[in-house]
Design a protein around this motif. Structure first.
Motif, short mmCIF file in Angstrom:
data_model
loop_
_atom_site.label_atom_id
_atom_site.label_comp_id
_atom_site.label_asym_id
_atom_site.label_seq_id
_atom_site.Cartn_x
_atom_site.Cartn_y
_atom_site.Cartn_z
N UNK A 1 0.82 -1.20 0.00
CA UNK A 1 0.00 0.00 0.00
C UNK A 1 0.86 1.26 0.00
N UNK A 2 1.95 1.21 0.78
CA UNK A 2 2.84 2.38 0.80
C UNK A 2 3.49 2.57 -0.56
N UNK B 1 2.27 1.85 -3.34
CA UNK B 1 1.27 2.36 -4.28
C UNK B 1 0.85 3.78 -3.97
N UNK B 2 1.39 4.35 -2.88
CA UNK B 2 1.15 5.76 -2.63
C UNK B 2 0.39 6.09 -1.37
N UNK B 3 0.17 5.10 -0.48
CA UNK B 3 -0.53 5.40 0.76
C UNK B 3 0.39 6.19 1.69
N UNK B 4 -0.12 7.28 2.26
CA UNK B 4 0.67 8.03 3.23
C UNK B 4 0.50 7.39 4.61
N UNK B 5 1.32 7.85 5.56
CA UNK B 5 1.22 7.35 6.94
C UNK B 5 -0.19 7.53 7.47
N UNK B 6 -0.73 8.73 7.19
CA UNK B 6 -2.05 9.07 7.69
C UNK B 6 -3.10 8.09 7.13
N UNK B 7 -2.92 7.72 5.86
CA UNK B 7 -3.91 6.83 5.24
C UNK B 7 -3.83 5.41 5.81
N UNK B 8 -2.60 4.96 6.07
CA UNK B 8 -2.44 3.63 6.68
C UNK B 8 -3.04 3.64 8.09
#
Lengths: 414, 233
Positions: free
Chosen positions: A325-326, A328-335
């Motif tokens: 996920x990271x 693919x562009x997930x930020x810390x906040x999104x995780x």
């Protein structure tokens, strides 16, 4: 956009609950129990509240009660150094009631006294029937209705006639189906009585509809009944032009004068307005609520610790997924958000199960007792909110761990 | 060559392993043009994994510069790097790295979720990307219902769906048999013909041979950098 991610988190959480049923079940058990307790108790208290209100309403909103002492609350030793201050209070007497009846602001007075005793009809005899002696206007005070025949008249009251009004349960116990009890002759405390009416009680907390009861004129009651004396009380209906409070003041000064109390002395009797009864009831329910909050708090804590455990496992199991996920562009906040939603979903599922169980308990209470228990909306809102808060609060640490993972390390994780 | 899509200058990366410092990259300089098809090779320990993490913005260098599509990315924060990865880079992994419980379509939609694309547009773009890799009829299958080659195609569709500047493949055929590997290489060749810049990290010479240019790393430095002739297509 955030909604899409939230829904994704909910989906993942439901997936992981489905694939780890036992684990997830144990995790959410605490939350479920906590919520169940809140819902069940809130429903019961709401029901009790409703039946008390209904009982008071059936007596008319201005009606108040005069008793030997205030027996309705937790604070009965209020203002006294003895455990049983009421022992010193003289009995309430029929003379007191008659005096009050003469007051200008009082329209009606109904005395009430009760005991248990034997009732028989031909070869059927019952013990422990609740037998009450009332004034002629008793139906107005206790509520319910006469479904057959009539109640006793003022003349019968004055004469101390041997007439009885039985409730439907007593009628069923004494007579076969289809037989009209009105006019039948029964024996009460061994004395002959004529049944003049059948009464059905209003569903209420104390009026337990399944008990066998009968009523007779109080004047008759004091002659025939074998009872413990000293516990008569009476209800007072003020005249239409007076407020309840004005009538209460009048009654209090009249009784004080009759009993010769000096200005500094306290009342040696109790006047119970409906407000006061509700107040004392609210005191009791406040206690229940405190216990309830504590219990459910423990449940939510246990559930929360379970959430930490299951979420830590979930984060470890899905380290590689987090890496992907990271990448693919997930930020810390999104995780972080994803795992918080997952934790909250767990606890909300637990909360919903608890809600359902609590509602079932409410239904059970309603159908097995006279308490009209029902789930109040606020308790649903509060418990679901508490579930979400528990999930988010206890999910913070695992979610933080997930968000902090280094993508290179996470992708390499086997 | 026009403005390169990737411009790397004296890139170094050191790792602290206990008291020892490992120098994975010791000063790499490299320009990669638009629509290039480049293979990065090297024995294990040569620094090619580190290089791939640098190019993919998964890791930041100890020193040097890295310009990606006109932006200096070597000093960006974690979240800025996440955005760059989302916009500029399409990853294809050796082990596919699909989400096991999600359908092909959902897997391909994932980068668009992080890009904040609406669900309707996600769906249409993801199904178009699956169509491009020949899986238009496998959209509702889960990874365990697909063959290895099909899984890797889903992963390629996922890498393409955001229209990234570069497609970055890490041993894309490492878990596939030779026939399937050849199929995947055909897909890459077709994408390259359509104008996609592709960077592929591999240790297999016959796979690297599909690229137009091969860079060989050794001991954290560029050993050779030469044009090859794509044998495919």
């Amino acid at each position: 956009m955030n909604v899409a991610r939230a829904l994704e988190g909910v989906g993942i959480a439901l997936d992981s609950i489905r694939s780890n049923k036992v684990r997830a079940g144990l995790t959410i058990l605490g939350v479920a129990i906590g919520v169940m307790v809140v819902i069940a108790m809130a429903s019961a208290i709401t029901g009790v509240n409703r039946s008390i209100t209904a009982m008071l309403e059936s007596a008319g909103p201005k009606t108040f009660f005069v008793q030997r002492f205030f027996q309705g609350g937790l604070n009965i030793s209020d203002g006294s150094d003895e455990l049983s201050p009421w022992r010193k209070n003289p009995w309430i007497t029929v003379e007191d009631a008659e005096l009050v009846h003469q007051l200008p602001l009082v329209q009606d007075v109904s005395v009430s006294e009760g005991t248990e005793g034997p009732v028989s009809y031909e070869d059927i005899s019952l013990k422990g029937v609740l037998i009450a002696g009332f004034g002629p206007s008793w139906v107005l005070v206790t509520g319910g209705e006469i479904v057959s025949g009539r109640t006793f008249t003022s003349a019968e009251y004055a004469a101390g006639a041997h007439v009885a009004v039985v409730n439907d349960k007593l009628a069923e116990s004494l007579f076969p189906r289809g037989v009209d009890p009105v006019g039948k002759r029964i024996r009460v405390f061994g004395q002959p009585f004529t049944i003049v009416g059948v009464h059905v009680e209003a569903a209420s907390l104390f009026g337990g509809g399944d008990q066998v009861r009968m009523a007779m004129p109080h004047t008759t009651f004091v002659k025939v009944a074998d009872y413990r004396k000293g516990w008569m009380d009476f209800s007072v209906l003020p005249v239409a032009s007076a407020t309840s409070l004005e009538a209460q003041e009048e009654v209090i000064s009249a009784l004080r004068a009759k009993r010769g109390l000096k200005p500094m002395q306290e009342n040696n009797f109790a006047v119970l307005s409906q407000d006061k009864i509700l107040d004392s009831f609210n005191n009791i329910t406040a206690g229940f609520f405190a216990v309830m909050v504590a219990l459910s708090g423990v449940g939510l804590m246990v559930g929360g610790v379970g959430v930490v455990a299951i979420m830590m496992i979930s984060v470890t199991e899905r380290t590689r997924e987090i890496g992907v996920r990271k990448a693919l562009g997930a930020t810390k906040r999104e995780i972080m958000f994803q795992f918080l939603v997952e934790a909250a979903t767990l606890t909300v599922v637990g909360g919903t199960i608890g809600l359902a169980l609590g509602a079932l308990i409410a239904v059970a209470i309603r159908s097995n007792t006279t308490i009209p228990a029902s789930v109040p909306l606020w308790s649903v809102v509060v418990s679901l909110a508490a579930s979400v808060v528990t999930g988010v609060l206890f999910g913070l640490y695992p979610a933080f761990r997930a968000a902090r993972l280094d993508p290179v390390e996470a992708l390499r994780f086997e | 060559m026009s403005e390169p899509i990737i411009r790397i200058r004296d890139l170094t990366r050191h790792y602290e392993m206990g008291t020892e410092t490992v120098q994975a990259l010791r000063g790499v300089s490299l320009d990669i043009g638009r629509n290039e098809y480049l293979a990065i090779m090297g024995p294990s320990g040569s620094g090619k994994s580190t290089m791939m993490n640098m190019i993919g913005c998964l890791d930041t260098p100890t020193g040097g510069e890295y310009w990606l599509n006109g932006q200096e990315v070597s000093q960006l924060s974690d979240d800025q790097l996440a955005r760059v990865r989302n916009k500029e880079i399409g990853f294809v992994f050796q082990t596919f790295n699909l989400l096991p419980r999600a359908t092909s379509l959902h897997n391909v939609e994932l980068p668009l979720v992080y890009a904040g694309v609406s669900s309707r547009e996600r769906r249409s773009r993801a199904s178009a990307a699956l169509g491009r890799v020949g899986l238009g009829n496998r959209m509702d299958h889960r990874p365990n219902e697909l063959s290895g080659g099909q899984r890797q195609r889903v992963a390629i569709a996922r890498a393409l769906v955001n229209e990234p500047s570069i497609l970055l493949a890490d041993e894309p055929t490492g878990n596939l048999d030779s026939t399937t590997s050849e199929e995947i290489m055909q897909v890459f060749a077709e994408l390259h013909r359509q104008g996609q810049t592709i960077i592929m990290v591999t240790h297999e010479a016959d796979i690297a041979a599909h690229a137009d240019r091969t860079v060989v790393l050794r001991d954290g430095k560029v050993e050779t950098d030469r044009a090859t002739h794509g044998v495919a297509a």
